[in-house]
Design a protein around this motif. Structure first.
Motif, mmCIF file in Angstrom:
data_model
loop_
_atom_site.group_PDB
_atom_site.id
_atom_site.type_symbol
_atom_site.label_atom_id
_atom_site.label_comp_id
_atom_site.label_asym_id
_atom_site.label_seq_id
_atom_site.Cartn_x
_atom_site.Cartn_y
_atom_site.Cartn_z
ATOM 1 N N PHE A 130 74.259 68.642 18.948
ATOM 2 C CA PHE A 130 73.390 69.776 18.635
ATOM 3 C C PHE A 130 74.241 70.994 18.321
ATOM 4 N N SER A 131 73.794 71.772 17.341
ATOM 5 C CA SER A 131 74.409 73.064 17.039
ATOM 6 C C SER A 131 73.306 74.041 16.681
ATOM 7 N N SER A 132 73.362 75.238 17.267
ATOM 8 C CA SER A 132 72.378 76.266 16.930
ATOM 9 C C SER A 132 72.829 77.104 15.741
ATOM 10 N N ALA A 133 74.033 76.854 15.238
ATOM 11 C CA ALA A 133 74.549 77.633 14.122
ATOM 12 C C ALA A 133 73.752 77.360 12.857
ATOM 13 N N LEU A 134 73.533 78.417 12.073
ATOM 14 C CA LEU A 134 72.911 78.255 10.767
ATOM 15 C C LEU A 134 74.016 77.807 9.821
ATOM 16 N N ALA A 135 74.194 76.516 9.681
ATOM 17 C CA ALA A 135 75.389 75.966 9.068
ATOM 18 C C ALA A 135 75.117 74.580 8.527
ATOM 19 N N LYS A 136 76.174 73.916 8.108
ATOM 20 C CA LYS A 136 76.085 72.529 7.683
ATOM 21 C C LYS A 136 77.249 71.750 8.285
ATOM 22 N N ILE A 137 77.088 70.452 8.386
ATOM 23 C CA ILE A 137 78.108 69.594 8.959
ATOM 24 C C ILE A 137 78.769 68.796 7.842
ATOM 25 N N LYS A 138 80.088 68.878 7.778
ATOM 26 C CA LYS A 138 80.855 68.159 6.769
ATOM 27 C C LYS A 138 81.772 67.144 7.444
ATOM 28 N N ILE A 139 81.947 66.019 6.795
ATOM 29 C CA ILE A 139 82.868 64.995 7.282
ATOM 30 C C ILE A 139 84.152 65.093 6.462
ATOM 31 N N ASP A 140 85.272 65.298 7.144
ATOM 32 C CA ASP A 140 86.578 65.333 6.487
ATOM 33 C C ASP A 140 87.216 63.962 6.662
ATOM 34 N N SER A 154 77.026 82.415 3.360
ATOM 35 C CA SER A 154 77.506 83.061 4.572
ATOM 36 C C SER A 154 78.991 82.786 4.759
ATOM 37 N N LYS A 155 79.696 83.757 5.338
ATOM 38 C CA LYS A 155 81.125 83.594 5.600
ATOM 39 C C LYS A 155 81.387 83.107 7.016
ATOM 40 N N ASN A 156 80.517 83.484 7.942
ATOM 41 C CA ASN A 156 80.705 83.131 9.346
ATOM 42 C C ASN A 156 79.553 82.279 9.849
ATOM 43 N N LEU A 157 79.810 81.572 10.926
ATOM 44 C CA LEU A 157 78.760 80.821 11.605
ATOM 45 C C LEU A 157 77.922 81.799 12.407
ATOM 46 N N THR A 158 76.615 81.747 12.241
ATOM 47 C CA THR A 158 75.733 82.662 12.951
ATOM 48 C C THR A 158 74.534 81.904 13.497
ATOM 49 N N SER A 159 73.837 82.525 14.424
ATOM 50 C CA SER A 159 72.566 82.002 14.911
ATOM 51 C C SER A 159 71.674 83.198 15.187
ATOM 52 N N HIS A 160 70.493 82.947 15.715
ATOM 53 C CA HIS A 160 69.537 84.030 15.930
ATOM 54 C C HIS A 160 69.324 84.346 17.406
ATOM 55 N N ALA A 161 70.218 83.880 18.265
ATOM 56 C CA ALA A 161 70.048 84.161 19.685
ATOM 57 C C ALA A 161 70.259 85.646 19.951
ATOM 58 N N ARG A 162 69.325 86.264 20.641
ATOM 59 C CA ARG A 162 69.430 87.665 21.002
ATOM 60 C C ARG A 162 69.753 87.765 22.487
ATOM 61 N N ASN A 163 70.707 88.635 22.818
ATOM 62 C CA ASN A 163 71.131 88.800 24.212
ATOM 63 C C ASN A 163 71.548 87.465 24.826
ATOM 64 N N ALA A 164 72.171 86.640 24.020
ATOM 65 C CA ALA A 164 72.649 85.343 24.498
ATOM 66 C C ALA A 164 73.901 85.011 23.705
ATOM 67 N N TRP A 405 64.822 81.010 23.087
ATOM 68 C CA TRP A 405 66.252 80.732 23.241
ATOM 69 C C TRP A 405 67.047 81.084 21.990
ATOM 70 N N GLY A 406 66.372 81.347 20.879
ATOM 71 C CA GLY A 406 67.089 81.676 19.654
ATOM 72 C C GLY A 406 67.536 80.480 18.852
ATOM 73 N N PHE A 407 66.884 79.328 19.015
ATOM 74 C CA PHE A 407 67.237 78.112 18.277
ATOM 75 C C PHE A 407 66.253 77.938 17.125
ATOM 76 N N LEU A 408 66.718 78.160 15.903
ATOM 77 C CA LEU A 408 65.854 78.017 14.735
ATOM 78 C C LEU A 408 65.921 76.620 14.132
ATOM 79 N N THR A 409 67.048 75.959 14.258
ATOM 80 C CA THR A 409 67.248 74.695 13.542
ATOM 81 C C THR A 409 67.169 73.471 14.448
ATOM 82 N N GLY A 410 66.504 73.581 15.573
ATOM 83 C CA GLY A 410 66.345 72.429 16.464
ATOM 84 C C GLY A 410 66.377 72.874 17.913
ATOM 85 N N THR A 411 66.231 71.927 18.818
ATOM 86 C CA THR A 411 66.295 72.207 20.247
ATOM 87 C C THR A 411 67.338 71.295 20.887
#
Length: 451
Positions: A130-140, A154-164, A405-411
């Motif tokens: 699980f990752s709460s980051a608004l991102a994508k997973i790549k296989i190298d 986006s340049k950085n990994l971000t999420s929507h968690a507030r005060n967390a 909890w600030g999780f937009l892309t899953g739990t």
């Protein structure tokens, strides 16, 4: 530290191996100071075990970790002249015990609010769960790594968690939970109760969890319109002033969100096709006592969010951000409707989830609320919790989100779904009926263990 410029390149990698956690800073730019640049100091909220620094061409620089284990002093061997290019790399070694929590065989990091441009899982680290980051997973394939990287814009990994934490990361093997149910059934009067029937919602198998019930006599399971599992248990009789105890176990296996983490949900035209009059999708746009979608306060908010959203995905994201950032969390022990929450600007998980569902339904996005539990990592206890699911054509089905909890892309692994409220609203959790002129009291308890 060199003055940040538009031309400066800065990459911050979190590297996770089986036994090590390393943060690597790579910085390149042009020194615009009037004097030579010989070194710098900086602090991090991370508790460090060691630090290493390198100049251009991997020449070691002097790096010193202060006694507080948060501040680093870096001294270069060759001074950098004004208007000269600089390149340096800093490696921060963390003690896994200081940053990683465990739930069974699963590892959990609550990353602090510090920038990351990439999370790299080395071969021996284990699978991403699980990752709460608004991102994508790549296989190298070349380096045998799995990398979480920012999305296209986006340049950085971000999420929507507030005060967390800024990002939550879970990896390793999904634990199995044994969920034990106890029902203490008391006949507190002086007549026999006959044909006692207990109906209780139990965690269903969903896209986000697997559920398996232990064998149980005199019982059956019905699936309701929302895909919930309603367990019915029958007891022939309960004599006067006697107590009957019903017990059963479920094995729950969470699934995480490693399949899709980008906040791309669907297009407006797709949602319009899904919600044409008379369809199941249109039924997922209806109002309830908690979702007054026609109220002027809700409609005005939807109008503002749509005006600022380029597409349906952005509308969902803005609605989520509004609830997470504008509603203050306050435990209240009740379930207020979405308009009351909007007016008060406070509420607990149920109010925040109901408001998110109400905004989405009012905006034409099928949504429902989820009732269940969250797991306390310190003592493995269960607490009541609520979150949401909304339909995503891009994901080919429902997506889960937790605005509290600030999780937009899953739990994550700490969420156990008991029932969804979408087509059938204001459901009971458990209920009972019987024959006879007597009084029955029922108490439910649930306990959790990790298999």
């Amino acid at each position: 530290m060199p003055q940040p410029l538009k031309s400066q390149i800065k990459e911050i990698q979190l590297i996770i191996d089986k036994d090590d956690v390393i943060v690597k800073h790579f910085v390149a730019g042009i020194w615009k100071g009037s004097q030579t640049f010989t070194g710098f100091s900086f602090s991090t909220s991370l508790k460090l075990d060691a630090v290493y620094a390198y100049e251009r061409d991997k020449i070691p620089a002097r790096a010193t970790l202060r006694a507080d284990r948060h501040t680093i002093d870096v001294q270069f061997t060759t001074a950098i002249q004004p208007n000269s290019k600089y390149v340096y790399e800093i490696q921060l070694l963390l003690n896994p015990k200081d940053i990683i929590q465990k739930l069974g065989s699963l590892n959990i990091i609550e990353w602090p609010k510090e920038d990351l441009t990439e999370i790299i899982f080395l071969r021996n680290a284990g699978e991403i769960f699980f990752s709460s980051a608004l991102a994508k997973i790549k296989i190298d394939q070349k380096n045998h790594t799995r990398n979480i990287v920012p999305g296209k814009f986006s340049k950085n990994l971000t999420s929507h968690a507030r005060n967390a934490s800024a990002i939550r990361i879970e990896w390793g093997k999904s634990p199995q939970f044994r969920l034990h149910f106890d029902y203490i059934i008391k006949n507190v009067d002086n007549q026999t109760a006959r044909n006692f029937i207990l109906e209780t919602y139990i965690p269903p198998s969903t896209k986000f969890q697997n559920s398996r019930l232990s064998p149980l006599n005199n019982s059956k399971i019905d699936i309701d319109e929302d895909g919930n599992s309603l367990l019915t248990i029958k007891v022939d009789e309960i004599p006067a002033h006697r107590t009957k105890i019903l017990q059963f176990d479920l094995i729950i296996t969470p699934k995480g969100n490693s399949d899709i983490v980008l906040p791309m949900f669907g297009k407006w035209e797709e949602y319009r096709k899904l919600t044409h009059p008379g369809s199941t999708g249109s039924a997922m746009l209806l109002a309830s006592q908690y979702w007054p979608i026609s109220d002027s306060i809700i409609q005005e908010l939807v109008k503002i969010l749509k005006k600022n959203a380029k597409n349906a995905s952005e509308f969902i994201t803005l609605a989520f951000e509004f609830v997470n950032q504008k509603i203050s969390y306050e435990m209240n022990g009740t379930r207020e409707d979405a308009v009351t929450t909007m007016k008060d600007r406070r509420g607990d998980c149920s109010e925040m989830s109901d408001l998110f569902v109400c905004i989405l339904r009012a905006g034409g996005i099928p949504a429902k609320i989820v009732h269940g539990w969250s797991i306390d990592l310190d003592n493995l206890s269960l607490g009541p919790h609520a979150w949401c699911e909304f339909f995503s054509p891009d994901a080919g089905g429902w997506r889960s989100a937790d605005p509290t909890w600030g999780f937009l892309t899953g739990t994550g692994v700490q969420h156990i779904c008991r029932q969804r409220e979408g087509l059938v609203t204001d459901q009971h959790t458990y209920s009972w009926k019987y024959q006879g002129q007597t009084k029955i009291e029922v108490q439910e308890t649930t306990t959790l263990s990790v298999e």
